[in-house]
Every structure is written in C-alpha cells, then in structure tokens.
Design an enzyme around this catalytic site. Structure first.
Site, mmCIF file in Angstrom:
data_model
loop_
_atom_site.group_PDB
_atom_site.id
_atom_site.type_symbol
_atom_site.label_atom_id
_atom_site.label_comp_id
_atom_site.label_asym_id
_atom_site.label_seq_id
_atom_site.Cartn_x
_atom_site.Cartn_y
_atom_site.Cartn_z
ATOM 1 N N HIS A 170 -6.994 1.255 -6.936
ATOM 2 C CA HIS A 170 -7.236 0.301 -5.840
ATOM 3 C C HIS A 170 -7.882 -0.956 -6.438
ATOM 4 O O HIS A 170 -9.043 -1.254 -6.182
ATOM 5 C CB HIS A 170 -8.162 0.957 -4.807
ATOM 6 C CG HIS A 170 -8.203 0.274 -3.472
ATOM 7 N ND1 HIS A 170 -7.403 -0.815 -3.146
ATOM 8 C CD2 HIS A 170 -8.969 0.514 -2.360
ATOM 9 C CE1 HIS A 170 -7.673 -1.192 -1.904
ATOM 10 N NE2 HIS A 170 -8.611 -0.406 -1.417
ATOM 11 N N GLN B 37 -9.839 -3.796 -4.393
ATOM 12 C CA GLN B 37 -11.146 -3.373 -3.891
ATOM 13 C C GLN B 37 -12.248 -3.652 -4.910
ATOM 14 O O GLN B 37 -13.319 -4.166 -4.580
ATOM 15 C CB GLN B 37 -11.112 -1.874 -3.574
ATOM 16 C CG GLN B 37 -12.425 -1.332 -3.076
ATOM 17 C CD GLN B 37 -12.793 -1.882 -1.707
ATOM 18 O OE1 GLN B 37 -11.993 -1.808 -0.788
ATOM 19 N NE2 GLN B 37 -13.984 -2.441 -1.564
ATOM 20 N N CYS C 141 -16.337 1.331 -0.182
ATOM 21 C CA CYS C 141 -15.177 0.482 0.154
ATOM 22 C C CYS C 141 -14.838 0.519 1.634
ATOM 23 O O CYS C 141 -14.143 -0.364 2.123
ATOM 24 C CB CYS C 141 -13.981 0.886 -0.694
ATOM 25 S SG CYS C 141 -13.382 2.561 -0.369
ATOM 26 N N ARG D 78 -13.308 -8.731 0.265
ATOM 27 C CA ARG D 78 -11.883 -8.417 0.097
ATOM 28 C C ARG D 78 -11.068 -9.696 0.325
ATOM 29 O O ARG D 78 -10.113 -9.981 -0.397
ATOM 30 C CB ARG D 78 -11.445 -7.337 1.094
ATOM 31 C CG ARG D 78 -12.025 -5.957 0.825
ATOM 32 C CD ARG D 78 -11.547 -5.367 -0.491
ATOM 33 N NE ARG D 78 -10.096 -5.274 -0.538
ATOM 34 C CZ ARG D 78 -9.369 -4.305 0.040
ATOM 35 N NH1 ARG D 78 -9.962 -3.320 0.666
ATOM 36 N NH2 ARG D 78 -8.046 -4.297 -0.038
ATOM 37 N N ARG E 10 0.889 -1.177 0.000
ATOM 38 C CA ARG E 10 0.000 0.000 0.000
ATOM 39 C C ARG E 10 0.915 1.212 0.000
ATOM 40 O O ARG E 10 1.638 1.453 0.985
ATOM 41 C CB ARG E 10 -0.928 0.000 1.214
ATOM 42 C CG ARG E 10 -1.654 1.332 1.379
ATOM 43 C CD ARG E 10 -2.838 1.270 2.302
ATOM 44 N NE ARG E 10 -3.953 0.576 1.673
ATOM 45 C CZ ARG E 10 -5.201 0.594 2.112
ATOM 46 N NH1 ARG E 10 -5.504 1.268 3.205
ATOM 47 N NH2 ARG E 10 -6.154 -0.060 1.484
ATOM 48 N N ASP F 162 -17.476 7.006 -1.806
ATOM 49 C CA ASP F 162 -16.215 6.829 -1.069
ATOM 50 C C ASP F 162 -15.969 8.135 -0.318
ATOM 51 O O ASP F 162 -16.589 9.170 -0.610
ATOM 52 C CB ASP F 162 -15.068 6.501 -2.043
ATOM 53 C CG ASP F 162 -13.755 6.146 -1.325
ATOM 54 O OD1 ASP F 162 -13.782 5.864 -0.107
ATOM 55 O OD2 ASP F 162 -12.707 6.157 -1.994
HETATM 56 N N1 CP Z 1 -11.256 -0.454 1.705
HETATM 57 C C1 CP Z 1 -10.004 -0.501 2.183
HETATM 58 O O1 CP Z 1 -9.019 -0.631 1.444
HETATM 59 O O2 CP Z 1 -9.936 -0.438 3.547
HETATM 60 P P1 CP Z 1 -8.627 -0.260 4.419
HETATM 61 O O3 CP Z 1 -8.078 1.104 4.161
HETATM 62 O O4 CP Z 1 -9.106 -0.442 5.828
HETATM 63 O O5 CP Z 1 -7.637 -1.319 4.021
HETATM 64 N N1 NVA Z 2 -10.104 6.671 -1.473
HETATM 65 C C1 NVA Z 2 -9.756 6.154 -0.166
HETATM 66 C C2 NVA Z 2 -9.923 4.680 -0.129
HETATM 67 C C3 NVA Z 2 -9.630 4.042 1.191
HETATM 68 C C4 NVA Z 2 -9.748 2.559 1.188
HETATM 69 C C5 NVA Z 2 -8.341 6.558 0.185
HETATM 70 O O1 NVA Z 2 -7.457 6.479 -0.685
HETATM 71 O O2 NVA Z 2 -8.102 6.942 1.326
#
Ligand code: CP
Ligand code: NVA
Length: 306
Positions: free
Chosen positions: A135, A138, A265, A293, A108, A226
């Site tokens: 992402h 997701q 998400c 997930r 990440r 989101d």
């Molecule tokens: N949706 C998602 O990626 O959640 P987290 O940020 O908790 O991993």
């Molecule tokens: N768009 C959000 C998604 C989190 C899972 C972010 O990047 O923070």
C-alpha cells in the site's frame, strides 16, 4: 515509457524524497483554501485519472478524486463489478482499452498480480491504490505526517505492531528508501514473508523483528497499528484471537518515547488492534495522516505525469 507507482521498492530514494517535498509544498500552498479550488499551477489541466476498485474504500476513493480536481484534472470512478472486468474481461484488454480513453489509472486490486498485469499492458501511468501485497500511497502520507510534526526520518525509529500485512510491507520498503529504523512486532504466524525482510536488509534497511510488543515499543518514536482482519482475509475469528495480545494499549504507548506519535491508516476497530484511549488520545495523528493521503497522492500523480 509510462511512469508507474506500484511499489516503493521500485522507485529511487531521490525520487521518493522529491515526491514528499512536493507534497509538503502543495499542502502549504493551499492551506485554508476551499477544498474544491484548483491549485494555482493546475498541473493536470485536461488530464483524467480512472479510479478502479476491486475492494471497498473511503480515503483512497475521495482523496484521489479530490486530488485530481485540485490538480486541475478530473477522475472517473468505477468498481470492478460495474465494469466488464467483473464479468471476466481480462485485465490486459482492460488496460489497452482504458489507455485509449484516460490519461492514467489508479487500481485497488485483490491481487498484486492484477496490478502488475494492468501496468504491463497500459501505455499510461498506473498507480497502486492497495493490493494484497502492499500500500505505497499510504506510507507516503504517513511519512508526510511524521515530517510535518518535525520528525527527521533518518533519525527516527518506527514500530509496527500486530499483523504483518500489506501496509507493513510498504513500511519495510520505505525504511530502505528513507533510512528510518523499523521494528516489526507480529504474532507468531502473522509475520511478513522472510524474503521481503531479507531483500530490505540486503539494501541497507535497518529492520528488527521483535515478537514482544512491549519491548518493540520501548523508546520508539512512532507506534503503528492496522486492522487485524484485512480486506480479503477469511479467518477473522482466528485472527482476532491470535492478534489480541498485539493491541496497541496505553501500556505500549507509555513504553514508547515521550514525544511518540501513533499512526493507523484507518479504518480502525477500537478495542481490537488499538485501544480507544490511544487512537482518540493526544499522541494520535490519524486524522492528519488521513488528510495527507490527499496531499501525498497529488505529488505522486504529478510525478507520474512528469
Ligand atoms: N487507508 C485506506 O486506504 O483507507 P480506505 O480503505 O478507506 O481507502
Ligand atoms: N490492511 C488493510 C488496510 C486498509 C486500508 C487492508 O488491506 O484491508
């Protein structure tokens, strides 16, 4: 050559379809089993996945770890600040060193460039656990959620409402690969880069831009929200002010199809991007989506190692 999972745009539609099929099969095969029990075929016996986080995570962190356990393998989790990466060691050297210790890496990353540099320098599969650009894991979970509720993706219209962000980009890529219609309704100044939309359309993606959220939700099968302030966004006050007219409200859900589904998400901010009555209401599938997930990523990981 290692098989990386960095962007839905890079992977042939037939392979993404096979990953989603595998996710359904694996989920069904272990329905009601204890969560820590290993799948009957233990396909990742002896394999270890490194889980590296430059930003916070709940779902990605726990679903990848439990996914590896269920596949018969194991994982090692670290934040970048636990690692020399946080003190300036290069991502290139990190890739080469981890390739000697573990069998795959989930990252990440703050910047998508960090992820691609990791993949270019690793001799093992690299999986995208979210970047500033996209992402993809997701969206595989989201599509699994729609299909298990009886949806035929090639026949569906999905509507994205709010900020044009990393999750939106993966939905745009997915529209090309899975053939659903996608409406994107973003506030002025918060739209997805034109080149992402044009590239998707050039490959046959049916993408409509509709700035009016009510019109965008008319008769749609799926409404997706989101957060208005993603990790790494610094302009929170301006975002909340500018994006509030894009809150997914009961009025938007009423405009959507009778059988419509609400996706998010997570993490969610009730009263910002979505009304509590929507996310906690009967059309919401957000906790199945979160659970998926795990199932979708197990299929992604096995694909990477196939
Ligand atoms: N949706 C998602 O990626 O959640 P987290 O940020 O908790 O991993
Ligand atoms: N768009 C959000 C998604 C989190 C899972 C972010 O990047 O923070």
């Amino acid at each position: 050559m290692a098989k990386h999972f960095l962007s839905l745009a890079d992977i042939p539609a037939s392979e993404l379809r096979a990953i989603l099929d595998e996710a359904h099969v694996r989920k069904k095969a272990r329905a009601s089993w204890p969560k820590g029990k290993v799948d009957a075929d233990a396909p990742l016996d002896g394999r270890t996945l490194a889980l590296i986080f430059e930003k916070s995570s709940t779902r990605t962190r726990f679903s990848f770890d439990m996914g590896m356990r269920q596949l018969g393998g194991s994982s090692i989790t670290a934040t970048s600040s636990d690692m020399q990466l946080g003190r300036g060691e290069t991502i290139e050297d990190t890739a080469k060193v981890l390739s000697r210790f573990v069998d795959g890496i989930m990252l990440r990353a703050n910047s998508h460039d960090t992820l691609t540099a990791l993949a270019h320098n690793a001799s093992i599969p690299v999986i995208n656990g979210l970047t500033d650009f996209n992402h993809p894991c997701q969206i595989m979970a989201d599509l699994q959620t729609l299909e298990e509720r009886g949806g035929d993706l090639s026949d569906m219209t999905l509507t994205w409402v709010g900020d044009g962000n990393n999750v939106t980009v993966s939905f745009i890529h997915a529209a090309v690969k899975f053939g659903f219609k996608l409406r994107v309704s973003c506030a002025d100044g918060y739209t997805v880069a034109g080149q992402t939309i044009e590239a998707a359309r050039a490959q046959g993606g049916d993408i409509t831009i509709e700035p009016d959220p009510l019109k965008a939700c008319e008769n749609t099968d799926v409404v997706i929200a989101d957060t208005f302030v993603s990790m790494g966004d610094s302009d929170a006050d301006a975002r909340l002010k500018d994006l509030m007219p894009y809150q997914v409200t009961d009025a938007l859900m009423e405009a959507s199809a009778k059988t419509s589904i609400f996706l998010h998400c997570l993490p969610a901010h009730r009263g910002e991007e979505v009304a509590a009555s929507v996310i906690d209401g009967p059309k919401s599938a957000v906790f199945d989506e979160a659970e998926n997930r795990l199932h979708a990523q197990k299929a992604i990981i096995t694909w990477c190692f196939s």
